[in-house]
Design an enzyme around this catalytic site. Structure first.
Site, PDB file in Angstrom:
ATOM      1  N   GLN A  10       0.821  -1.210   0.000  1.00  0.00           N
ATOM      2  CA  GLN A  10       0.000   0.000   0.000  1.00  0.00           C
ATOM      3  C   GLN A  10       0.854   1.260   0.000  1.00  0.00           C
ATOM      4  O   GLN A  10       0.407   2.309  -0.453  1.00  0.00           O
ATOM      5  CB  GLN A  10      -0.920   0.019   1.217  1.00  0.00           C
ATOM      6  CG  GLN A  10      -2.039  -0.976   1.136  1.00  0.00           C
ATOM      7  CD  GLN A  10      -2.832  -1.073   2.428  1.00  0.00           C
ATOM      8  OE1 GLN A  10      -2.413  -0.606   3.473  1.00  0.00           O
ATOM      9  NE2 GLN A  10      -3.988  -1.721   2.347  1.00  0.00           N
ATOM     10  N   ASN A  11       2.068   1.166   0.502  1.00  0.00           N
ATOM     11  CA  ASN A  11       2.925   2.345   0.623  1.00  0.00           C
ATOM     12  C   ASN A  11       4.125   2.328  -0.313  1.00  0.00           C
ATOM     13  O   ASN A  11       4.925   3.255  -0.299  1.00  0.00           O
ATOM     14  CB  ASN A  11       3.393   2.490   2.073  1.00  0.00           C
ATOM     15  CG  ASN A  11       2.246   2.865   2.961  1.00  0.00           C
ATOM     16  OD1 ASN A  11       1.791   3.994   2.960  1.00  0.00           O
ATOM     17  ND2 ASN A  11       1.723   1.888   3.682  1.00  0.00           N
ATOM     18  N   ASN A  13       4.220   2.375  -3.777  1.00  0.00           N
ATOM     19  CA  ASN A  13       4.059   3.350  -4.853  1.00  0.00           C
ATOM     20  C   ASN A  13       2.715   4.034  -4.616  1.00  0.00           C
ATOM     21  O   ASN A  13       1.688   3.610  -5.151  1.00  0.00           O
ATOM     22  CB  ASN A  13       4.101   2.646  -6.207  1.00  0.00           C
ATOM     23  CG  ASN A  13       4.180   3.616  -7.349  1.00  0.00           C
ATOM     24  OD1 ASN A  13       3.731   4.756  -7.238  1.00  0.00           O
ATOM     25  ND2 ASN A  13       4.730   3.167  -8.466  1.00  0.00           N
ATOM     26  N   TYR A  25     -10.568  -0.623  -6.957  1.00  0.00           N
ATOM     27  CA  TYR A  25     -11.002  -1.146  -5.665  1.00  0.00           C
ATOM     28  C   TYR A  25     -12.350  -0.578  -5.211  1.00  0.00           C
ATOM     29  O   TYR A  25     -13.282  -1.336  -4.939  1.00  0.00           O
ATOM     30  CB  TYR A  25      -9.919  -0.867  -4.623  1.00  0.00           C
ATOM     31  CG  TYR A  25     -10.223  -1.403  -3.253  1.00  0.00           C
ATOM     32  CD1 TYR A  25     -10.169  -2.765  -3.001  1.00  0.00           C
ATOM     33  CD2 TYR A  25     -10.551  -0.543  -2.206  1.00  0.00           C
ATOM     34  CE1 TYR A  25     -10.436  -3.264  -1.737  1.00  0.00           C
ATOM     35  CE2 TYR A  25     -10.819  -1.029  -0.946  1.00  0.00           C
ATOM     36  CZ  TYR A  25     -10.762  -2.387  -0.720  1.00  0.00           C
ATOM     37  OH  TYR A  25     -11.036  -2.871   0.533  1.00  0.00           O
ATOM     38  N   HIS A  50       2.586  -5.841 -14.445  1.00  0.00           N
ATOM     39  CA  HIS A  50       4.016  -6.089 -14.227  1.00  0.00           C
ATOM     40  C   HIS A  50       4.547  -7.075 -15.265  1.00  0.00           C
ATOM     41  O   HIS A  50       5.617  -6.881 -15.834  1.00  0.00           O
ATOM     42  CB  HIS A  50       4.267  -6.619 -12.811  1.00  0.00           C
ATOM     43  CG  HIS A  50       4.372  -5.556 -11.788  1.00  0.00           C
ATOM     44  ND1 HIS A  50       3.262  -4.957 -11.234  1.00  0.00           N
ATOM     45  CD2 HIS A  50       5.443  -4.975 -11.204  1.00  0.00           C
ATOM     46  CE1 HIS A  50       3.654  -4.058 -10.359  1.00  0.00           C
ATOM     47  NE2 HIS A  50       4.980  -4.040 -10.314  1.00  0.00           N
TER      48      HIS A  50
END
Length: 118
Positions: A10-11, A13, A25, A50
């Protein structure tokens, strides 16, 4: 440092995380999808992108990046369920230290086999 896999991703990017929240979401939650399914779906969509970003330049489709990202889903559950504090942080770091180089080596191996051997 991060005590959980979920907190790390969650932190990692924040602009991409906020974009995924806004466009994937939250709309899924509004349509009645449960929280866990929505999180997994967003993460699998990220895994797809990715893989795409690796596959296109290398001109080969192998799924190593996708599988590495997808493996983070059960890892996140295991860490949140069984590991806390420093142990959770160690699990996050081990997944980064081992997982990413293994995936890169798999791509290097496959690229070499396809392009460099006789």
């Amino acid at each position: 440092n991060s005590e959980s896999v979920t907190y790390f991703w969650q932190n990692w990017n924040i602009p991409v995380h906020k974009w995924c929240l806004r466009h994937f979401y939250k709309p899924m939650l509004r349509r009645g999808v449960n929280k866990w399914t929505a999180q997994a779906a967003v993460f699998l969509a990220s895994a797809f992108f990715h893989e795409y970003l690796v596959s296109v330049p290398l001109r080969m489709f192998r799924l190593w990046a996708f599988m590495g990202m997808a493996a983070q889903i059960p890892l996140a559950w295991l860490v949140s369920r069984f590991l806390r504090g420093h142990y959770g942080n160690a699990a996050v770091w081990m997944s980064l230290i081992l997982g990413q180089p293994i995936a890169v080596l798999m791509y290097v191996h496959d690229y070499y086999v396809l392009n460099c051997e006789g």
